[in-house]
Structures are given as C-alpha cells and as structure tokens.
Design a protein around this motif. Sequence first.
Motif, mmCIF file in Angstrom:
data_model
loop_
_atom_site.group_PDB
_atom_site.id
_atom_site.type_symbol
_atom_site.label_atom_id
_atom_site.label_comp_id
_atom_site.label_asym_id
_atom_site.label_seq_id
_atom_site.Cartn_x
_atom_site.Cartn_y
_atom_site.Cartn_z
ATOM 1 N N SER A 8 0.820 -1.212 0.000
ATOM 2 C CA SER A 8 0.000 0.000 0.000
ATOM 3 C C SER A 8 0.850 1.256 0.000
ATOM 4 O O SER A 8 2.010 1.243 0.376
ATOM 5 N N ARG A 9 0.199 2.337 -0.447
ATOM 6 C CA ARG A 9 0.846 3.650 -0.458
ATOM 7 C C ARG A 9 0.328 4.444 0.743
ATOM 8 O O ARG A 9 -0.874 4.438 1.033
ATOM 9 N N VAL A 10 1.242 5.099 1.430
ATOM 10 C CA VAL A 10 0.900 5.788 2.671
ATOM 11 C C VAL A 10 1.378 7.242 2.586
ATOM 12 O O VAL A 10 2.571 7.503 2.456
ATOM 13 N N ALA A 11 0.439 8.182 2.642
ATOM 14 C CA ALA A 11 0.798 9.603 2.695
ATOM 15 C C ALA A 11 1.146 9.967 4.130
ATOM 16 O O ALA A 11 0.540 9.468 5.069
ATOM 17 N N ALA A 24 4.778 6.962 10.909
ATOM 18 C CA ALA A 24 4.283 6.220 9.752
ATOM 19 C C ALA A 24 5.188 5.016 9.469
ATOM 20 O O ALA A 24 4.707 3.928 9.127
ATOM 21 N N GLY A 25 6.492 5.210 9.621
ATOM 22 C CA GLY A 25 7.450 4.129 9.388
ATOM 23 C C GLY A 25 7.278 2.984 10.376
ATOM 24 O O GLY A 25 7.490 1.820 10.050
ATOM 25 N N GLU A 26 6.888 3.344 11.569
ATOM 26 C CA GLU A 26 6.626 2.364 12.634
ATOM 27 C C GLU A 26 5.426 1.474 12.258
ATOM 28 O O GLU A 26 5.473 0.258 12.350
ATOM 29 N N GLY A 30 8.223 -0.966 5.464
ATOM 30 C CA GLY A 30 8.295 -1.642 4.175
ATOM 31 C C GLY A 30 7.266 -1.202 3.157
ATOM 32 O O GLY A 30 7.291 -1.645 2.015
ATOM 33 N N GLU A 31 6.349 -0.312 3.549
ATOM 34 C CA GLU A 31 5.373 0.196 2.575
ATOM 35 C C GLU A 31 5.927 1.452 1.890
ATOM 36 O O GLU A 31 6.947 1.992 2.270
ATOM 37 N N TRP A 32 5.172 1.914 0.895
ATOM 38 C CA TRP A 32 5.593 3.068 0.117
ATOM 39 C C TRP A 32 5.130 4.350 0.829
ATOM 40 O O TRP A 32 3.981 4.731 0.740
ATOM 41 N N PHE A 53 -3.605 4.997 2.591
ATOM 42 C CA PHE A 53 -3.597 5.463 3.986
ATOM 43 C C PHE A 53 -2.938 6.843 4.082
ATOM 44 O O PHE A 53 -2.109 7.201 3.239
ATOM 45 N N ALA A 54 -3.298 7.571 5.130
ATOM 46 C CA ALA A 54 -2.571 8.804 5.443
ATOM 47 C C ALA A 54 -2.304 8.837 6.937
ATOM 48 O O ALA A 54 -3.154 8.415 7.738
#
Lengths: 290, 290
Positions: A8-11, A24-26, A30-32, A53-54
């Motif tokens: 998934s892509r995460v803003a 967010a990294g926590e 491994g996501e974008w 996600f955001a």
Amino acid sequence: MGKQAFESRVAYLGPEASFTHLAAGEAFAGEWLMPYTTIPECIEAVSNGEVEFAVVPLENALEGSVPLTLDYLFHDVELHVCAEILSPIEQHFMVHPEQVVNKEDIKMVLSHPHALAQCHKYLYYRFRGVPLEQTTSTAAAAKYVSEHPELTIAAIGNDFSAKKYGLTIVEANIHDFHFNHTRFFVLQKANLKLDKKGHDETPKTTLMITLPVDDRSGALHQVLSVFAWRQLNLSKIESRPLKTGLGHYFFIVDVQEDEQTPMMLGAIEELRALGCAVKSLGTYFTYKKE
Amino acid sequence: MGKQAFESRVAYLGPEASFTHLAAGEAFAGEWLMPYTTIPECIEAVSNGEVEFAVVPLENALEGSVPLTLDYLFHDVELHVCAEILSPIEQHFMVHPEQVVNKEDIKMVLSHPHALAQCHKYLYYRFRGVPLEQTTSTAAAAKYVSEHPELTIAAIGNDFSAKKYGLTIVEANIHDFHFNHTRFFVLQKANLKLDKKGHDETPKTTLMITLPVDDRSGALHQVLSVFAWRQLNLSKIESRPLKTGLGHYFFIVDVQEDEQTPMMLGAIEELRALGCAVKSLGTYFTYKKE
C-alpha cells in the motif's frame, strides 16, 4: 501486471525524517511512504485515491495543528480512522561530527519553533543567550547543520533526522516534559480497524457531535449523561467552533468502546433522538511506540 | 525619572507582522510591543517581570499550538488572563509590485505551512501544480518575495505583512473558511480585567480542573452537573493529558460568568468538595477585531 512491490501507499505529513514520518514508518514498515506538504494534502490524497492510507498528527504535534486535522475531517471529507499511533516526543541535541569537540561553545541552535519551545528549560539553563534560529521543520535544521561542518552550531530534532543527516547526538532527551506524547491518526476510506501486532486491547471510537440548540450548558450535560449512565469511559472531550458563526460548537469525544457494541449503538441512537448530529470516525486500536 | 514614553511593555509571539503582532497592536496601540521567538519565552517574560503583558495564540493560530500555551499556563507559571482577543484569519495573495502583470503566471507560492493549509482549496483550484514553499512565518514569506522582485513568486499572509514589505495584494481573503477566528490570550501577573473600550458585555472565566479519580466517565459528568444545574454556560471544554502518565487528564472549561459571582463561587467550592483541583486563570472580557 506482476506482483506489486508495495502492498500500500501511505501519505504522511513531511518532510522526510519528520516526527510523522517516524510514526508512519513504525506502523507501515516496508510500505511506500510518500511525504505531503500540508495536512489537507495528506487527507485529500486518501480521499481521491492517490494513496490507501494517510498518517497525520492530531495532538501536540510539532508539524501541524490539532484544529486543522479535526476540522478537515469534520467539514471536508468522509474518511475513517483505522488506527492511532502514540509516539513519545524525544528531542535530541545534535552537532556535526567535526564540531563535537566544540559542543560547549555552540554559537547558534536551530530547530522548528515548537521544538525550541519544548526544550525551553534546557536551552535556558544550558545555553542562555545563544541565538535560536527557526526552521520549517526539525529535519530542515539537521540538514542545515550537516551542510555547514565549519560552523559551531547545533540542531534539535529526533534520532531519525540525526541518522539521516549524519549528525552526532551530544545530548539525548532534552525535552522538558517526559510523558509528552504525540497522537497520530491513520486514515483510510473504509471503516475497518488496522489489526496488526502490538496494539492495545481496548478499542477506541471517535465521535463528532453537533448539539441541537444554543443552550449549551444543559445540552452538553445531557450528551454526557448518555455516556455516563452506561459507564462508557471518555478518554477525550473537546469543543470546536463550527465556523458558521461565533458561539456554535461541535464536540469531539473519544469513547473507550467499539461502536458496534449494544451500549454504543444505544448511545448513538439516543444522541440522535436528542437532536444531535453524530458523525463517527470509526473504531480503531491504539499503537504505542516505546 | 521623567514620564515614561510607554505605559507598558507587551511581549508577543513574533516575528514582526505575525498574526499575534496584529492582535497585540490592536489591543495595545502605542505601547512598546516586543517580539519573542517561542510561546514559553513570551509567557516567561511576564512571569519574570521583563514585560507587563504577553499576547499569545490559544486556538487555531498559525504560529503556535494550543496545547503549548495551555500546558505552560497549567504546569509552569502562576499568571492570569486579563483579556482575550478574537481575530478573524484573513489570508491574502500578494506579489511584488513589479510582478503584478504576471499574477496569472506564478511559479511558486511561499507561506507558513498552516497558511498554505488554510488556503488549500484556493491553491488547488487556482494554482494546481504550482510548487508550495514553506517558510517559518507568513511574514518571512512576504520578506522573501520583497527581496526578490525579479522572481514571479507570491506570498500568502496578512495585510500587515503586505504593507510592511511593500507587496501588492492581488487577491484578498483567499482562506477556505470565512468564520474562522484565532483566539489570543493577554496574560499578566495580577488578576485584573483589562477594561478598555469595545469589549463584549459577557465576562468569561477560564478554569483548569483536575479530576480526583480514574473513573472519568462519572467524574466529568459530575463536574458538568455543577455548572448545568446553575445554568452556567460553558463556551468551551477541552481535556488535556496531565503528562504524569497516559490516561491522566485535566480539563479546561470556559464559563460565561465572572468568578466573583455567588453562582461561580459556589460552583468552584463544590468542585473542590468533590475532590477536584481547580486553578482559575481569572475573569476577562473578549475583544473582537472586525
């Protein structure tokens, strides 16, 4: 199409190495992870499908203001909270490796104004009179220090930014309050809990409640009665102006209960019967970063 | 000593031409206004006698965060609110006078991240794809634009900064919400109302209430009952973590009543009898900027 490299892509609210990036990294290792400049841009990115996600700050954050996140969720979009992340604010004092020998003789300290404020007492007792220079983020301060090895200057920021810009932390945990947490919301379109390893047992539901009339003293008391007699625990309550004129408010209430339980369904039904408008942001788990 | 040129010294959250400066200038026209870098520095300046008053943002401000002001007043100092100032957030789109002819062809927009966020929809519909550059304040953005007349760039900020840096407002009031106000506290040591011309009739009292036990659903309801049966109107309620560990909270309540009235004296006495700790920030009037 083959298998995607990322699930998934995460803003997140940038820049890179911000406290929001850290949170967010926590949650999405491994996501974008994609940085956005402002809170509305993060939220809109989920809303229009650019990302799944955001991650945005909600409370006591360095990079953004609480009201902005809450107001945008109330007024502008139909999104749900799928998790909250509680992350301790840890500010470190960092210098260029070549300047470690001069660490007692710092000529200027750079950081985001809120980070400078959170280390107010430390700076007052250790570096009184040393000029403080504001930057747009703690990461920007670390970047500047890394680019000026010849200057005896220091940055205040998190360990992520120290690592990213190759700085040496000469004093860790210099923030004035040690039980101070930042709260982040993870947003998505669907109303689904993010159920990964390591969350708290108690689910939480965030409701936004608009009172029916102008008689607030009585109406708010009535609203709380709905929760009190059911022994539903509120972990937060906050009033926000409605922006339709002065004196009009809505309330944000965090309830330590799943919105699908009979007690919560009953409470929400009763609130509506009292004439309140109720917008639920959904039920989610809390992830605590140690 | 002869007559002082200024009656009082007033600290405000800087830099010059900030929204707080604008509010402070409104309330203290002709006084000695002194910019400070952070909210704690402003508050400490009153506390240690450097200045007589401080003006700090409390709610929805650009330059600071609400939690910082409230927490500092709760934990660190014994000060009183002598006035609140409500000021509309008005963001304008400004360019260098030499660039007015190129206003449809802007290559970059600079401002504080919260100002960019508050004009999110405007920027989205009028300048989609144009890079946004963050600055430490709206005033810093205006200053940069004024120093680069050769660049086709724009700043977002208030009319004060446009005037100060000689920029031309090419579009006024570009903020997304038009009933959005920023709330400022005027702080001083003494518990005295600032009673100048033009304030609202209704006095307001801010109380900080710490609940006695962990049973919050019931205790908060009980606290509100104290106000509700007396028909004391609450214009704001907010919970804040106590910083002594997760799950401990205090509440900030704004009551539309003078703390010296029999009803308020009774309410405060009753709250203490219930085991609550009550810290009053005092009673004050509201000054609205049109």
